[in-house]
Design an enzyme around this catalytic site. Structure first.
Site, PDB file in Angstrom:
ATOM      1  N   PHE A 195      33.128 -64.965  23.129  1.00  0.00           N
ATOM      2  CA  PHE A 195      33.926 -66.063  23.666  1.00  0.00           C
ATOM      3  C   PHE A 195      35.417 -65.896  23.397  1.00  0.00           C
ATOM      4  CE2 PHE A 195      29.755 -67.885  23.775  1.00  0.00           C
ATOM      5  CZ  PHE A 195      29.778 -68.736  24.865  1.00  0.00           C
ATOM      6  N   GLN A 223      22.767 -68.830  17.499  1.00  0.00           N
ATOM      7  CA  GLN A 223      23.696 -69.622  18.291  1.00  0.00           C
ATOM      8  C   GLN A 223      23.761 -69.104  19.726  1.00  0.00           C
ATOM      9  OE1 GLN A 223      26.666 -68.744  14.953  1.00  0.00           O
ATOM     10  NE2 GLN A 223      27.531 -70.595  15.838  1.00  0.00           N
ATOM     11  N   ASP A 276      21.450 -65.919  25.080  1.00  0.00           N
ATOM     12  CA  ASP A 276      21.157 -64.772  25.943  1.00  0.00           C
ATOM     13  C   ASP A 276      19.699 -64.346  25.933  1.00  0.00           C
ATOM     14  OD1 ASP A 276      20.880 -63.248  23.508  1.00  0.00           O
ATOM     15  OD2 ASP A 276      23.048 -62.928  23.506  1.00  0.00           O
ATOM     16  N   HIS A 299      21.341 -73.461  20.606  1.00  0.00           N
ATOM     17  CA  HIS A 299      22.096 -73.823  21.802  1.00  0.00           C
ATOM     18  C   HIS A 299      21.310 -73.610  23.088  1.00  0.00           C
ATOM     19  CE1 HIS A 299      26.003 -73.064  19.308  1.00  0.00           C
ATOM     20  NE2 HIS A 299      25.412 -74.200  19.015  1.00  0.00           N
ATOM     21  N   CYS A 307      15.080 -79.952  34.070  1.00  0.00           N
ATOM     22  CA  CYS A 307      15.439 -81.072  34.943  1.00  0.00           C
ATOM     23  C   CYS A 307      16.147 -82.133  34.119  1.00  0.00           C
ATOM     24  CB  CYS A 307      14.186 -81.654  35.599  1.00  0.00           C
ATOM     25  SG  CYS A 307      14.536 -83.135  36.594  1.00  0.00           S
ATOM     26  N   CYS A 309      13.595 -85.575  34.426  1.00  0.00           N
ATOM     27  CA  CYS A 309      12.255 -85.669  33.848  1.00  0.00           C
ATOM     28  C   CYS A 309      12.014 -84.689  32.702  1.00  0.00           C
ATOM     29  CB  CYS A 309      11.191 -85.477  34.928  1.00  0.00           C
ATOM     30  SG  CYS A 309      11.039 -83.775  35.563  1.00  0.00           S
ATOM     31  N   CYS A 339      14.540 -80.560  41.207  1.00  0.00           N
ATOM     32  CA  CYS A 339      13.205 -80.481  40.625  1.00  0.00           C
ATOM     33  C   CYS A 339      12.159 -80.885  41.651  1.00  0.00           C
ATOM     34  CB  CYS A 339      13.141 -81.389  39.397  1.00  0.00           C
ATOM     35  SG  CYS A 339      11.515 -81.584  38.662  1.00  0.00           S
ATOM     36  N   SER A 384      28.449 -63.688  13.330  1.00  0.00           N
ATOM     37  CA  SER A 384      28.930 -65.041  13.627  1.00  0.00           C
ATOM     38  C   SER A 384      30.279 -65.262  12.956  1.00  0.00           C
ATOM     39  CB  SER A 384      27.937 -66.094  13.135  1.00  0.00           C
ATOM     40  OG  SER A 384      28.465 -67.406  13.302  1.00  0.00           O
ATOM     41  N   ASN A 414      29.559 -58.939   9.309  1.00  0.00           N
ATOM     42  CA  ASN A 414      30.453 -59.229  10.425  1.00  0.00           C
ATOM     43  C   ASN A 414      31.633 -58.257  10.377  1.00  0.00           C
ATOM     44  OD1 ASN A 414      30.775 -61.088  12.667  1.00  0.00           O
ATOM     45  ND2 ASN A 414      32.629 -61.828  11.652  1.00  0.00           N
TER      46      ASN A 414
END
Length: 251
Positions: free
Chosen positions: A34, A101, A104, A121, A129, A132, A154, A195, A220
């Site tokens: 991101f 998180q 993909d 996420h 939908c 529903c 839907c 992360s 990381n």
């Protein structure tokens, strides 16, 4: 990577190991992150990911989803050695909970791994939908969008499908978050992998583990807000570090 050996020993001795993964584990598979220069925020606006935009103009929202899918999955992406290493740890019984998180779907490769998987996420390969709650695979729905059905509806209730991901303005699933926090609280070892640990509430999970005396590790490329608290702060490419960790555990 001198810290790998003692971390491997801690994992071998642990009754409960929890891993949290972020965008940095998937960039080697071709999934853009991101915040980098080539990341999602340099191609799209945060408002494009807001629930109110979906509600106000679902047709326009879905036009962007097609572009976003092409950006993220334009070429077939596969799990990389870091995903494979976590899969191996899960199959061998060393990894008990995998919290991600990412949306993909690259962790969801086997039933063995999926049984331990918490997708905080959501998953971009599903749609839900908005009326529903019916869930289905995203591929056929996206094909309907590409054929001109905007927004896709839907078949059960005529509600509008949305990606089964947490948009800005939506709450994380309470049960998933509660489970992630509980597993973190009871972890003997907690691994934060790829992360930035800058987005809540996921960023709080290693702190929960640390406060409850877990051995904590960050893997990381860059320093994170939790790095100074972690017992092991391993700066390196996750596709190198995690296979090395698996190899050390197996020895």
């Amino acid at each position: 990577m001198e810290q790998v050996a003692p971390l491997a020993a801690a994992i071998r001795d642990a009754d409960s190991v929890v891993a949290l993964t972020g965008a940095g584990i998937s960039t080697a598979s071709g999934i853009p992150d991101f915040r980098s220069d080539s990341g999602i925020w340099n191609r799209f606006e945060p408002e494009d990911f807001h629930y109110r935009r979906f509600c106000n103009d679902p047709k326009d929202f879905w036009e962007d989803r097609v572009e976003l899918h092409e950006t993220m999955f334009g070429e077939k992406v596969e799990p990389n050695p870091a995903h494979d290493a976590l899969h191996e740890l899960a199959e061998e019984g060393y990894l008990h909970t995998l919290v991600t998180q990412n949306t993909d779907g690259l962790h969801d490769s086997t039933a063995e791994t999926a049984a331990k998987l918490i997708e905080l996420h959501g998953n971009a390969h599903r749609v839900v939908c908005d009326s529903c709650g019916r869930k289905t695979e995203a591929g056929p729905v996206r094909e309907r969008v590409e054929s001109g059905e905007r927004p896709p509806r839907c078949g059960d209730c005529d509600g509008i499908f949305k990606p089964d991901v947490v948009l800005f303005g939506e709450q994380l699933g309470k049960s998933d978050l509660q489970c992630a926090r509980e597993r973190s609280r009871n972890a003997d070892v907690f691994l934060a992998i790829g992360s930035s640990l800058s987005v809540e509430p996921a960023a709080s999970l290693p702190r929960i583990a640390e406060r409850n005396n877990a051995t904590t590790a960050v893997v990381n490329l860059d320093k994170t807000p939790f790095s100074a608290l972690a017992e092991y702060d391993i700066r390196g490419d996750v596709t190198d570090v995690l296979p090395a960790l698996c190899e050390e555990i197996a020895d």
